[in-house]
Design an enzyme around this catalytic site. Sequence first.
Site, PDB file in Angstrom:
ATOM      1  N   ASP A 155     -43.295 -34.379 -43.005  1.00  9.99           N
ATOM      2  CA  ASP A 155     -43.123 -32.936 -43.245  1.00  9.99           C
ATOM      3  C   ASP A 155     -43.702 -32.534 -44.593  1.00  9.99           C
ATOM      4  OD1 ASP A 155     -41.832 -33.057 -40.827  1.00  9.99           O
ATOM      5  OD2 ASP A 155     -39.821 -33.016 -41.678  1.00  9.99           O
ATOM      6  N   LYS A 203     -44.565 -38.323 -36.794  1.00 11.96           N
ATOM      7  CA  LYS A 203     -44.086 -37.027 -36.294  1.00 11.96           C
ATOM      8  C   LYS A 203     -44.582 -35.931 -37.233  1.00 11.96           C
ATOM      9  CE  LYS A 203     -39.759 -35.360 -36.671  1.00 11.96           C
ATOM     10  NZ  LYS A 203     -40.044 -33.996 -37.165  1.00 11.96           N
ATOM     11  N   ASP A 226     -43.824 -32.275 -33.280  1.00 17.61           N
ATOM     12  CA  ASP A 226     -42.430 -31.839 -33.127  1.00 17.61           C
ATOM     13  C   ASP A 226     -42.399 -30.312 -32.937  1.00 17.61           C
ATOM     14  OD1 ASP A 226     -39.707 -31.474 -33.303  1.00 17.61           O
ATOM     15  OD2 ASP A 226     -39.508 -32.266 -35.342  1.00 17.61           O
ATOM     16  N   LYS A 236     -41.037 -28.485 -30.494  1.00 15.95           N
ATOM     17  CA  LYS A 236     -39.806 -27.921 -29.914  1.00 15.95           C
ATOM     18  C   LYS A 236     -40.090 -26.659 -29.104  1.00 15.95           C
ATOM     19  CE  LYS A 236     -36.612 -29.726 -33.437  1.00 15.95           C
ATOM     20  NZ  LYS A 236     -37.536 -30.147 -34.505  1.00 15.95           N
ATOM     21  N   ALA A 286     -39.799 -23.838 -26.385  1.00 20.28           N
ATOM     22  CA  ALA A 286     -38.528 -23.273 -25.918  1.00 20.28           C
ATOM     23  C   ALA A 286     -38.719 -21.983 -25.127  1.00 20.28           C
ATOM     24  CB  ALA A 286     -37.606 -23.009 -27.117  1.00 20.28           C
ATOM     25  N   ASP A 287     -39.857 -21.836 -24.433  1.00 20.57           N
ATOM     26  CA  ASP A 287     -40.122 -20.568 -23.734  1.00 20.57           C
ATOM     27  C   ASP A 287     -40.322 -20.816 -22.233  1.00 20.57           C
ATOM     28  OD1 ASP A 287     -40.784 -17.809 -23.377  1.00 20.57           O
ATOM     29  OD2 ASP A 287     -41.609 -17.776 -25.397  1.00 20.57           O
ATOM     30  N   GLY A 345     -42.263 -21.420 -18.659  1.00 26.66           N
ATOM     31  CA  GLY A 345     -43.371 -22.326 -18.349  1.00 26.66           C
ATOM     32  C   GLY A 345     -44.740 -21.747 -18.629  1.00 26.66           C
ATOM     33  N   TYR A 386     -26.725 -36.756 -41.874  1.00 19.21           N
ATOM     34  CA  TYR A 386     -27.410 -38.048 -41.801  1.00 19.21           C
ATOM     35  C   TYR A 386     -26.483 -39.185 -41.401  1.00 19.21           C
ATOM     36  CZ  TYR A 386     -31.302 -35.893 -44.344  1.00 19.21           C
ATOM     37  OH  TYR A 386     -32.351 -35.098 -44.723  1.00 19.21           O
ATOM     38  N   ARG A 440     -37.194 -37.005 -45.362  1.00 18.30           N
ATOM     39  CA  ARG A 440     -37.006 -36.972 -46.805  1.00 18.30           C
ATOM     40  C   ARG A 440     -36.538 -38.288 -47.409  1.00 18.30           C
ATOM     41  NH1 ARG A 440     -33.744 -31.444 -46.543  1.00 18.30           N
ATOM     42  NH2 ARG A 440     -33.549 -32.217 -44.404  1.00 18.30           N
TER      43      ARG A 440
HETATM   44  O1  S5P Z   1     -31.837 -32.715 -34.221  1.00 16.33           O
HETATM   45  C1  S5P Z   1     -32.870 -32.768 -34.858  1.00 16.33           C
HETATM   46  C2  S5P Z   1     -34.132 -32.807 -34.246  1.00 16.33           C
HETATM   47  C3  S5P Z   1     -35.262 -32.931 -35.040  1.00 16.33           C
HETATM   48  S1  S5P Z   1     -36.773 -33.188 -34.231  1.00 16.33           S
HETATM   49  N1  S5P Z   1     -32.813 -32.817 -36.219  1.00 16.33           N
HETATM   50  C4  S5P Z   1     -33.943 -32.921 -37.009  1.00 16.33           C
HETATM   51  O2  S5P Z   1     -33.801 -33.001 -38.233  1.00 16.33           O
HETATM   52  N2  S5P Z   1     -35.189 -32.953 -36.429  1.00 16.33           N
HETATM   53  C5  S5P Z   1     -36.436 -33.052 -37.255  1.00 16.33           C
HETATM   54  O3  S5P Z   1     -36.400 -34.288 -37.939  1.00 16.33           O
HETATM   55  C6  S5P Z   1     -36.606 -31.969 -38.319  1.00 16.33           C
HETATM   56  O4  S5P Z   1     -37.380 -30.893 -37.818  1.00 16.33           O
HETATM   57  C7  S5P Z   1     -37.321 -32.716 -39.436  1.00 16.33           C
HETATM   58  O5  S5P Z   1     -38.726 -32.675 -39.225  1.00 16.33           O
HETATM   59  C8  S5P Z   1     -36.868 -34.161 -39.290  1.00 16.33           C
HETATM   60  C9  S5P Z   1     -35.761 -34.594 -40.226  1.00 16.33           C
HETATM   61  O6  S5P Z   1     -36.198 -34.613 -41.542  1.00 16.33           O
HETATM   62  P1  S5P Z   1     -35.304 -35.229 -42.734  1.00 16.33           P
HETATM   63  O7  S5P Z   1     -36.087 -34.897 -43.960  1.00 16.33           O
HETATM   64  O8  S5P Z   1     -33.960 -34.566 -42.706  1.00 16.33           O
HETATM   65  O9  S5P Z   1     -35.215 -36.731 -42.480  1.00 16.33           O
END
Ligand code: S5P
Length: 258
Positions: A37, A59, A90, A92, A94-95, A97, A210, A229
């Site tokens: 990211d 990703k 990634d 996501k 959500a609309d 088809g 986390y 992160r």
């Molecule tokens: O439930 C979710 C699904 C996704 S894809 N929770 C998330 O955090 N993510 C993604 O995972 C989010 O968009 C981000 O890119 C990554 C988590 O990043 P981090 O910095 O918190 O590890």
Amino acid sequence: MIRLSYTQRADTCSNRLAKKIFHLLDEKKTNLALSADVTSAEKLLALSDQLGPEICVLKTHIDILHDYTPAVSIELQALAKKHQFILFEDRKFADIGHTVKQQYQGGMYQIANWAHLINAHTLPGPGIIAGLAEIGLPKERGLLLLAEMSSAENLFTPEYTAKTLEMAELFSDFVIGFISQGKISADPRWIYMTPGVQLSAEKDTLGQQYMTPHKAIQEHHTDIIIVGRGILQADNPLVAAKKYREAGWRAYAENLKN
Ligand code: S5P
């Protein structure tokens, strides 16, 4: 309970990308996905090259780059080949088809041309999967459905997760697994990828929650840990990636022994 290795599970799925991912995990000995990211193309490409040897999946959130050009996706594909990792956008979706088909193949990013893997919410119903499959299947792509999320007070319920699993079963030629907080079915063909993984922090200030790699793999039985992160904000991202890779792999190896 007898636990199957990733390689053994490759035989249980029909989608070629799913087979490839399962084999890749055991061959490369890593179940770490990097959530790359970052907002500059240069950074994204440098990071992918440097950390590529440690990861199975890269990703991306391609739409957070401030300087995207089609050359970026060409470079990403070259790096994926060089280091043998899978490109997962990634997005996501959500609309309906009809709309997601255009978002997937067209616009500025032309995601279907370079991302091996994408994800989608099931909120709109099965038409979203059918639409994405029309574009992705001929290109041998794969789809992950969001079955659970890591963020606090999210609206995912056990019923929603169960319905999502049912929809995956209807499209098991294209759906290869789930973004979830862990395993959600006894069927060995599904691949689980779990975000919200960090070794030190428990949460961020915006609802992210986390767990450790050990907990994600040993207690929640996920397959691939997604770390952003925890690696990106470390003093040395390469050292941090190696640490997460080792933690993830150790947990998988221990699972196989038990
Ligand atoms: O439930 C979710 C699904 C996704 S894809 N929770 C998330 O955090 N993510 C993604 O995972 C989010 O968009 C981000 O890119 C990554 C988590 O990043 P981090 O910095 O918190 O590890």
